[in-house]
Design a protein around this motif. Structure first.
Motif, mmCIF file in Angstrom:
data_model
loop_
_atom_site.group_PDB
_atom_site.id
_atom_site.type_symbol
_atom_site.label_atom_id
_atom_site.label_comp_id
_atom_site.label_asym_id
_atom_site.label_seq_id
_atom_site.Cartn_x
_atom_site.Cartn_y
_atom_site.Cartn_z
ATOM 1 N N THR A 233 0.823 -1.212 0.000
ATOM 2 C CA THR A 233 0.000 0.000 0.000
ATOM 3 C C THR A 233 0.856 1.262 0.000
ATOM 4 O O THR A 233 0.580 2.217 -0.724
ATOM 5 N N THR A 234 1.907 1.284 0.801
ATOM 6 C CA THR A 234 2.746 2.475 0.878
ATOM 7 C C THR A 234 3.409 2.816 -0.455
ATOM 8 O O THR A 234 3.745 3.977 -0.704
ATOM 9 N N LEU A 235 3.586 1.826 -1.331
ATOM 10 C CA LEU A 235 4.197 2.071 -2.636
ATOM 11 C C LEU A 235 3.209 2.651 -3.631
ATOM 12 O O LEU A 235 3.611 3.250 -4.631
ATOM 13 N N LEU A 236 1.916 2.478 -3.376
ATOM 14 C CA LEU A 236 0.881 2.866 -4.334
ATOM 15 C C LEU A 236 0.312 4.244 -4.079
ATOM 16 O O LEU A 236 -0.268 4.851 -4.977
ATOM 17 N N GLN A 237 0.424 4.760 -2.855
ATOM 18 C CA GLN A 237 -0.306 5.972 -2.482
ATOM 19 C C GLN A 237 0.365 7.266 -2.929
ATOM 20 O O GLN A 237 -0.250 8.319 -2.894
ATOM 21 N N GLY A 238 1.601 7.224 -3.333
ATOM 22 C CA GLY A 238 2.306 8.417 -3.787
ATOM 23 C C GLY A 238 3.754 8.077 -4.068
ATOM 24 O O GLY A 238 4.144 6.909 -4.090
ATOM 25 N N ARG A 239 4.595 9.094 -4.244
ATOM 26 C CA ARG A 239 5.963 8.866 -4.708
ATOM 27 C C ARG A 239 7.010 8.918 -3.599
ATOM 28 O O ARG A 239 8.200 8.952 -3.851
ATOM 29 N N GLY A 240 6.561 8.907 -2.334
ATOM 30 C CA GLY A 240 7.504 9.006 -1.238
ATOM 31 C C GLY A 240 8.525 7.894 -1.196
ATOM 32 O O GLY A 240 9.673 8.109 -0.790
ATOM 33 N N ALA A 241 8.137 6.688 -1.629
ATOM 34 C CA ALA A 241 9.077 5.568 -1.679
ATOM 35 C C ALA A 241 9.660 5.382 -3.070
ATOM 36 O O ALA A 241 10.875 5.225 -3.239
ATOM 37 N N VAL A 242 8.806 5.393 -4.095
ATOM 38 C CA VAL A 242 9.263 5.006 -5.433
ATOM 39 C C VAL A 242 10.156 6.039 -6.093
ATOM 40 O O VAL A 242 10.937 5.698 -6.989
ATOM 41 N N ALA A 243 10.079 7.314 -5.676
ATOM 42 C CA ALA A 243 10.898 8.345 -6.329
ATOM 43 C C ALA A 243 12.387 8.019 -6.233
ATOM 44 O O ALA A 243 13.141 8.238 -7.188
ATOM 45 N N TRP A 244 12.816 7.490 -5.093
ATOM 46 C CA TRP A 244 14.235 7.197 -4.879
ATOM 47 C C TRP A 244 14.691 5.960 -5.657
ATOM 48 O O TRP A 244 15.887 5.773 -5.883
ATOM 49 N N CYS A 255 20.873 3.555 -4.326
ATOM 50 C CA CYS A 255 20.650 3.435 -2.888
ATOM 51 C C CYS A 255 19.637 2.331 -2.627
ATOM 52 O O CYS A 255 18.901 1.913 -3.521
ATOM 53 N N PHE A 256 19.587 1.859 -1.387
ATOM 54 C CA PHE A 256 18.515 1.009 -0.915
ATOM 55 C C PHE A 256 17.349 1.904 -0.512
ATOM 56 O O PHE A 256 17.552 3.035 -0.048
ATOM 57 N N ASP A 433 8.731 15.027 -5.905
ATOM 58 C CA ASP A 433 9.176 15.270 -7.271
ATOM 59 C C ASP A 433 10.001 16.548 -7.388
ATOM 60 O O ASP A 433 10.301 16.995 -8.501
ATOM 61 N N ILE A 434 10.384 17.142 -6.269
ATOM 62 C CA ILE A 434 11.269 18.313 -6.294
ATOM 63 C C ILE A 434 12.698 17.788 -6.258
ATOM 64 O O ILE A 434 13.268 17.500 -5.199
ATOM 65 N N THR A 435 13.275 17.639 -7.420
ATOM 66 C CA THR A 435 14.567 16.962 -7.565
ATOM 67 C C THR A 435 15.690 17.588 -6.745
ATOM 68 O O THR A 435 16.484 16.853 -6.127
ATOM 69 N N PRO A 436 15.837 18.908 -6.679
ATOM 70 C CA PRO A 436 16.964 19.462 -5.910
ATOM 71 C C PRO A 436 16.942 19.078 -4.434
ATOM 72 O O PRO A 436 18.013 18.991 -3.813
ATOM 73 N N ILE A 437 15.760 18.840 -3.878
ATOM 74 C CA ILE A 437 15.710 18.433 -2.468
ATOM 75 C C ILE A 437 16.243 17.014 -2.323
ATOM 76 O O ILE A 437 16.986 16.709 -1.379
ATOM 77 N N ARG A 438 15.887 16.132 -3.249
ATOM 78 C CA ARG A 438 16.427 14.774 -3.197
ATOM 79 C C ARG A 438 17.948 14.802 -3.340
ATOM 80 O O ARG A 438 18.669 14.063 -2.655
ATOM 81 N N GLU A 439 18.436 15.663 -4.207
ATOM 82 C CA GLU A 439 19.884 15.783 -4.384
ATOM 83 C C GLU A 439 20.545 16.298 -3.106
ATOM 84 O O GLU A 439 21.619 15.819 -2.718
ATOM 85 N N TRP A 440 19.922 17.300 -2.479
ATOM 86 C CA TRP A 440 20.454 17.866 -1.233
ATOM 87 C C TRP A 440 20.602 16.780 -0.175
ATOM 88 O O TRP A 440 21.626 16.705 0.508
#
Length: 446
Positions: A233-244, A255-256, A433-440
């Motif tokens: 369920t956590t993978l389907l509800q938004g991009r919090g997990a799958v974006a990485w 990364c893991f 989906d804010i890429t610079p934050i993931r990079e930071w």
């Protein structure tokens, strides 16, 4: 070769099943099978494409969109592939990929609902009511309908040997599903001898993982609305997990990714937590030992209740995470002083009646404790280029903590009511989906 995400960024798809027919010069449609292809967006999973398997290799240079129809859907593109995976695009192949508009009503698989009245709280681990209460089993506020579609070939297409494949007049339904990125996660269980808890979780392991090579880990924790006993369920509800875990991010930042699935609330608005908070940390530590992870590059993130869990973890285990991305959450400001020494990126919406004032109070305390905080107001409707420019203006790398609020009225999509939790929920529709934050986050090292 285009990646899965590149292909699906402008399309959304469906499920399909097709039968087998003869092949050769002016033969009926020789479709063998159709696979529905789904993609997770910020607001949940959608049907994004369909892969039709033929008996012969199809010539992709002579393949018009008008040769196919999908009931209730708009086809936005068509190409050939050597596999059902759109990333295997080629000039010829036995698979025809139909890209479908993500804006179709039929694309949306996630439906927000009100929890049933009188439902019993869920178990925190195995059996018994959760100590902090919780929503009904199967998810608090979202249900997921099955992916299905009907497809027909309505005009001739050409095989790579020059023969034509003509329609057979049939409309066929789907038989298989491919969930992009989601299917790359393993579903596992962790039995914690220290707490006695059992925790279901999803784990993404880099495709080219090699024992002896150290990797960072991102821990994502979902909101209360995704509370469920269904592990994915956590993978389907938004991009919090799958974006990485997307091919693009993995190419740049392998990364893991760890995404636990909680069956009950782990943290609540009274700043209380259950033993599963410690169990989650014990799971992170166990994975570090099992895979030899880089313990100087462990990162935590979460939205709403998951954000509160991340805050509580950073207070209780101040040396565990190199940095954390905190999305749409709050905590008792009197308890957060240990965070003044942490590296944090905080994102909230000004439309969020709890998280916005809550984070204002938290950051005020952290500044009193000597934390260097960069502050900015961003617009939730910005393009990736505009987010990048705003990030550069913030001089984010100069600050230990960055606190960004999304301007009031900019996170709620047109036509969606602003009442209730809309301003809250739509924060994480945008956040991952804010890429610079993931990079930071990945530049931070403990």
């Amino acid at each position: 070769m285009p990646s899965r995400r590149h292909f699906l960024a402008a399309s959304a798809g469906t499920l399909m099943t097709l039968g087998v027919a003869a092949q050769g010069q002016d033969a009926p449609a020789a479709m063998r099978k159709v696979t529905a292809i789904t993609q997770v967006f910020g607001d949940g999973i959608r049907l994004t494409a369909a892969a039709i398997e033929y008996a012969l290799a199809i010539d992709g240079t002579q393949l018009p969109v008008s040769a196919f129809e999908v009931a209730g859907r708009r086809i936005t593109g068509v190409f050939t592939s050597t596999a059902a995976d759109p990333a295997q695009r080629a000039q010829a192949g036995r698979f025809v990929i139909l890209a479908l508009s993500p804006d179709d009503a039929g694309a949306i698989l996630a439906e927000h609902v009100q929890p049933q009245r009188g439902a019993q709280p869920q178990a925190a681990g195995a059996g018994g009511p959760g100590p902090l209460g919780g929503p009904p089993v199967g998810g608090a506020d979202t249900v997921y309908r099955s992916a299905s579609v009907q497809v027909a070939q309505v005009a001739p297409i050409f095989a790579s040997d020059g023969s034509s494949i003509v329609p057979d007049g049939k409309t066929l339904s789907s038989s298989a599903v491919m969930n992009l990125v989601v299917d790359d996660f393993r579903q596992l269980e962790f039995h914690d001898p220290a707490t006695g808890d059992t925790l279901r979780y999803n784990l993404f392991i880099p495709r080219h993982y090699q024992a002896g090579t150290t990797y960072p880990l991102v821990l994502f924790m979902h909101d209360a609305g995704a509370t469920s006993e269904i592990t994915r369920t956590t993978l389907l509800q938004g991009r919090g997990a799958v974006a990485w875990a997307s091919p693009e991010d993995q190419e740049k930042r392998p990364c893991f990714v760890l995404a636990p699935q909680y069956a009950a609330l782990i943290a609540n608005d009274n700043s209380e937590t259950t033993s599963l908070l410690d169990t989650t940390v014990h799971l992170v530590q166990a994975l570090c030992r099992e895979y030899g992870l880089d313990t100087r590059r462990l990162y935590a993130t979460g939205q709403s209740g998951g954000c509160m869990q991340a805050i509580a973890m950073n207070i209780r285990y101040p040396d565990l995470f190199a940095a954390s991305y905190l999305v749409a959450g709050q905590w008792d400001a009197a308890l957060v002083r240990p965070l003044a020494r942490k590296k944090l990126w905080i994102l909230v919406s000004q439309d969020d009646a709890k998280a916005y004032p809550g984070q204002n109070a938290i950051t005020a305390v952290l500044e009193q404790e000597g934390a260097r905080i960069g502050r900015a107001i961003w617009d939730g409707t910005w393009t990736p280029a505009q987010f990048r420019a705003a990030y550069d203006r913030l001089h984010a790398d100069a600050h230990q903590i960055n606190y960004v609020a999304l301007r009031k009225g900019t996170v709620i999509p047109p036509g969606q009511p602003a009442a209730g939790a809309s301003g809250h929920r739509n924060t994480w529709r945008i956040a991952y989906d804010i890429t610079p934050i993931r990079e930071w986050l990945f530049r931070q090292v403990a």
